[in-house]
Motif scaffolding. Structure first.
Motif, PDB file in Angstrom:
ATOM      1  N   ARG A   2      -6.542  -0.925   7.291  1.00 13.67           N
ATOM      2  CA  ARG A   2      -5.257  -0.386   7.728  1.00 13.67           C
ATOM      3  C   ARG A   2      -4.251  -0.588   6.603  1.00 13.67           C
ATOM      4  O   ARG A   2      -3.979  -1.709   6.194  1.00 13.67           O
ATOM      5  CB  ARG A   2      -4.788  -1.060   9.012  1.00 13.67           C
ATOM      6  CG  ARG A   2      -3.444  -0.512   9.519  1.00 13.67           C
ATOM      7  CD  ARG A   2      -3.140  -0.974  10.945  1.00 13.67           C
ATOM      8  NE  ARG A   2      -1.786  -0.637  11.354  1.00 13.67           N
ATOM      9  CZ  ARG A   2      -1.378   0.570  11.759  1.00 13.67           C
ATOM     10  NH1 ARG A   2      -2.254   1.566  11.797  1.00 13.67           N
ATOM     11  NH2 ARG A   2      -0.135   0.789  12.112  1.00 13.67           N
ATOM     12  N   ILE A   3      -3.706   0.528   6.127  1.00 13.71           N
ATOM     13  CA  ILE A   3      -2.798   0.542   4.995  1.00 13.71           C
ATOM     14  C   ILE A   3      -1.456   1.115   5.432  1.00 13.71           C
ATOM     15  O   ILE A   3      -1.407   2.082   6.190  1.00 13.71           O
ATOM     16  CB  ILE A   3      -3.373   1.414   3.854  1.00 13.71           C
ATOM     17  CG1 ILE A   3      -4.727   0.880   3.387  1.00 13.71           C
ATOM     18  CG2 ILE A   3      -2.400   1.510   2.687  1.00 13.71           C
ATOM     19  CD1 ILE A   3      -5.477   1.851   2.493  1.00 13.71           C
ATOM     20  N   ALA A   4      -0.382   0.529   4.941  1.00 11.85           N
ATOM     21  CA  ALA A   4       0.952   1.096   5.151  1.00 11.85           C
ATOM     22  C   ALA A   4       1.459   1.622   3.816  1.00 11.85           C
ATOM     23  O   ALA A   4       1.295   0.968   2.779  1.00 11.85           O
ATOM     24  CB  ALA A   4       1.913   0.053   5.708  1.00 11.85           C
ATOM     25  N   VAL A   5       2.079   2.797   3.833  1.00 10.68           N
ATOM     26  CA  VAL A   5       2.600   3.417   2.611  1.00 10.68           C
ATOM     27  C   VAL A   5       4.107   3.547   2.739  1.00 10.68           C
ATOM     28  O   VAL A   5       4.607   4.333   3.556  1.00 10.68           O
ATOM     29  CB  VAL A   5       1.961   4.794   2.350  1.00 10.68           C
ATOM     30  CG1 VAL A   5       2.507   5.386   1.045  1.00 10.68           C
ATOM     31  CG2 VAL A   5       0.440   4.674   2.285  1.00 10.68           C
ATOM     32  N   VAL A  16      -0.973   9.781  -1.583  1.00 10.37           N
ATOM     33  CA  VAL A  16      -1.605   8.510  -1.227  1.00 10.37           C
ATOM     34  C   VAL A  16      -2.084   8.537   0.213  1.00 10.37           C
ATOM     35  O   VAL A  16      -3.231   8.152   0.522  1.00 10.37           O
ATOM     36  CB  VAL A  16      -0.626   7.332  -1.439  1.00 10.37           C
ATOM     37  CG1 VAL A  16      -1.233   6.036  -0.903  1.00 10.37           C
ATOM     38  CG2 VAL A  16      -0.275   7.167  -2.905  1.00 10.37           C
ATOM     39  N   VAL A  17      -1.230   9.006   1.107  1.00 10.07           N
ATOM     40  CA  VAL A  17      -1.592   9.080   2.527  1.00 10.07           C
ATOM     41  C   VAL A  17      -2.815   9.975   2.721  1.00 10.07           C
ATOM     42  O   VAL A  17      -3.784   9.605   3.407  1.00 10.07           O
ATOM     43  CB  VAL A  17      -0.400   9.601   3.354  1.00 10.07           C
ATOM     44  CG1 VAL A  17      -0.829   9.891   4.783  1.00 10.07           C
ATOM     45  CG2 VAL A  17       0.740   8.583   3.328  1.00 10.07           C
ATOM     46  N   GLU A  18      -2.796  11.152   2.098  1.00 16.02           N
ATOM     47  CA  GLU A  18      -3.908  12.097   2.256  1.00 16.02           C
ATOM     48  C   GLU A  18      -5.218  11.532   1.707  1.00 16.02           C
ATOM     49  O   GLU A  18      -6.260  11.574   2.377  1.00 16.02           O
ATOM     50  CB  GLU A  18      -3.570  13.405   1.546  1.00 16.02           C
ATOM     51  CG  GLU A  18      -4.683  14.444   1.618  1.00 16.02           C
ATOM     52  CD  GLU A  18      -4.370  15.695   0.821  1.00 16.02           C
ATOM     53  OE1 GLU A  18      -5.271  16.553   0.699  1.00 16.02           O
ATOM     54  OE2 GLU A  18      -3.235  15.820   0.310  1.00 16.02           O
ATOM     55  N   LEU A  19      -5.167  10.992   0.487  1.00 16.28           N
ATOM     56  CA  LEU A  19      -6.393  10.500  -0.141  1.00 16.28           C
ATOM     57  C   LEU A  19      -6.927   9.248   0.550  1.00 16.28           C
ATOM     58  O   LEU A  19      -8.145   9.060   0.667  1.00 16.28           O
ATOM     59  CB  LEU A  19      -6.130  10.215  -1.617  1.00 16.28           C
ATOM     60  CG  LEU A  19      -5.844  11.447  -2.487  1.00 16.28           C
ATOM     61  CD1 LEU A  19      -5.439  11.025  -3.892  1.00 16.28           C
ATOM     62  CD2 LEU A  19      -7.045  12.378  -2.531  1.00 16.28           C
ATOM     63  N   ALA A  20      -6.030   8.384   1.013  1.00 16.97           N
ATOM     64  CA  ALA A  20      -6.476   7.183   1.726  1.00 16.97           C
ATOM     65  C   ALA A  20      -7.157   7.554   3.038  1.00 16.97           C
ATOM     66  O   ALA A  20      -8.185   6.963   3.412  1.00 16.97           O
ATOM     67  CB  ALA A  20      -5.302   6.250   1.970  1.00 16.97           C
ATOM     68  N   VAL A  29       2.647   5.424   7.854  1.00 18.04           N
ATOM     69  CA  VAL A  29       3.690   5.857   6.931  1.00 18.04           C
ATOM     70  C   VAL A  29       4.983   5.145   7.278  1.00 18.04           C
ATOM     71  O   VAL A  29       5.451   5.200   8.424  1.00 18.04           O
ATOM     72  CB  VAL A  29       3.886   7.385   6.997  1.00 18.04           C
ATOM     73  CG1 VAL A  29       5.031   7.822   6.092  1.00 18.04           C
ATOM     74  CG2 VAL A  29       2.599   8.099   6.610  1.00 18.04           C
ATOM     75  N   LEU A  30       5.557   4.459   6.285  1.00 16.61           N
ATOM     76  CA  LEU A  30       6.821   3.763   6.484  1.00 16.61           C
ATOM     77  C   LEU A  30       7.945   4.661   5.974  1.00 16.61           C
ATOM     78  O   LEU A  30       8.188   4.761   4.776  1.00 16.61           O
ATOM     79  CB  LEU A  30       6.829   2.426   5.733  1.00 16.61           C
ATOM     80  CG  LEU A  30       5.660   1.476   6.002  1.00 16.61           C
ATOM     81  CD1 LEU A  30       5.845   0.180   5.227  1.00 16.61           C
ATOM     82  CD2 LEU A  30       5.502   1.202   7.490  1.00 16.61           C
ATOM     83  N   ALA A  53      -2.808  -4.038   3.791  1.00 19.31           N
ATOM     84  CA  ALA A  53      -2.255  -3.777   2.463  1.00 19.31           C
ATOM     85  C   ALA A  53      -1.097  -2.802   2.565  1.00 19.31           C
ATOM     86  O   ALA A  53      -1.112  -1.887   3.391  1.00 19.31           O
ATOM     87  CB  ALA A  53      -3.323  -3.221   1.533  1.00 19.31           C
ATOM     88  N   VAL A  54      -0.096  -3.009   1.721  1.00 13.26           N
ATOM     89  CA  VAL A  54       1.054  -2.105   1.635  1.00 13.26           C
ATOM     90  C   VAL A  54       1.092  -1.489   0.241  1.00 13.26           C
ATOM     91  O   VAL A  54       0.999  -2.204  -0.768  1.00 13.26           O
ATOM     92  CB  VAL A  54       2.377  -2.850   1.906  1.00 13.26           C
ATOM     93  CG1 VAL A  54       3.579  -1.960   1.574  1.00 13.26           C
ATOM     94  CG2 VAL A  54       2.446  -3.289   3.370  1.00 13.26           C
ATOM     95  N   VAL A  55       1.217  -0.174   0.192  1.00  8.55           N
ATOM     96  CA  VAL A  55       1.412   0.544  -1.070  1.00  8.55           C
ATOM     97  C   VAL A  55       2.872   0.983  -1.103  1.00  8.55           C
ATOM     98  O   VAL A  55       3.313   1.777  -0.264  1.00  8.55           O
ATOM     99  CB  VAL A  55       0.491   1.772  -1.171  1.00  8.55           C
ATOM    100  CG1 VAL A  55       0.707   2.490  -2.506  1.00  8.55           C
ATOM    101  CG2 VAL A  55      -0.966   1.364  -1.008  1.00  8.55           C
TER     102      VAL A  55
END
Length: 251
Positions: A2-5, A16-20, A29-30, A53-55
């Motif tokens: 689970r990733i937050a962008v 980033v959102v699309e590729l992840a 999405v933040l 993880a946060v990008v």
């Protein structure tokens, strides 16, 4: 994972959102559109629940050093504090090549951001990239003098935002890695030439002039401070290829 962008609706963040997601990750999405305000912290605690993880690719439009420092200082401190409380294991920040040698204007905020991340409570990675291909369009027309378009005289090594996003997804999967190799574009060019090409692709025939900006930032733009050096990685998408892709998308 689970990733937050942070900044997930921007030029790099959307990729980033699309590729992840294509890689099988769950992505939050933040952004204000999803109920998260990075400048105030509203909605941040809830959004980071379960995030590993946060990008951070959030940005602001300003040339003022103090405004930039305020934005990146406030948002980065809030993100890191919320991540530490949520047990987030990795903070990945996108920065800019050469900012430590040209800590002026917008870059002043990015320098502060790096300082906060590298001394903060969350294991981290920092990727510095050169300006994006989109920068040629952003500077084109921002300053005009009658029929002339004025752009900064600037040695550039622009890189496709999607190439940057792909590297960020690789890095978030790799885990905290500290300061990694810079990412530049596949070729160098003067910004005025890129601006002319961008304008021609849109039927804009106004004359473009490269104008040297005064002061230390202007010198840094001209002397190669903001292009990558030895040991850097490079994106593969050229500016001309990117222009053709943009034309197809507009058609």
């Amino acid at each position: 994972m689970r990733i937050a962008v942070a900044g997930g609706t921007g030029a790099v963040g959307t990729h980033v959102v699309e590729l992840a997601r294509e890689a099988g990750h769950e992505v939050a999405v933040l952004s204000r559109g999803t109920g998260v305000d990075l400048t105030t912290g509203v909605g941040l605690t809830e959004a980071l629940a379960g995030v590993e993880a946060v990008v951070d690719v959030a940005s602001t439009f300003t040339l003022d050093a103090q405004e930039s420092r305020t934005f990146f200082g406030d948002t980065t401190r809030r993100l890191l504090q919320a991540e530490a409380a949520a047990g987030t294991k990795h903070h990945l920040a996108l920065s800019i090549v050469g900012i430590d040698r040209a800590p002026h204007g917008y870059y002043a905020g990015k320098v502060l951001q790096e300082e906060l991340v590298t001394t903060g409570p969350v294991p981290w990675t920092v990727l510095r990239a050169t300006q994006f291909h989109e920068f040629a369009g952003q500077v084109h027309g921002s300053t005009t003098l009658g029929p002339l378009v004025l752009v900064p005289r600037m040695r550039s090594e622009t890189v496709a935002a999607r190439d940057v996003a792909a590297r960020l997804v690789e890095l978030v999967e790799a885990g905290p890695s500290g300061r990694v190799a810079d990412l530049g574009g596949p070729e160098e060019a003067w910004m005025a030439d890129l601006s002319r090409a961008w304008a021609r692709a849109r039927g804009d025939r106004r004359r473009v002039l490269g104008v040297p900006l005064p002061g230390r930032l202007g010198r840094a733009m001209r002397d190669g401070t903001l292009v990558s050096g030895p040991g850097a990685d490079h994106g593969s998408t050229t500016f001309e290829e990117w222009l053709r892709d943009q034309a197809v998308q507009r058609a």
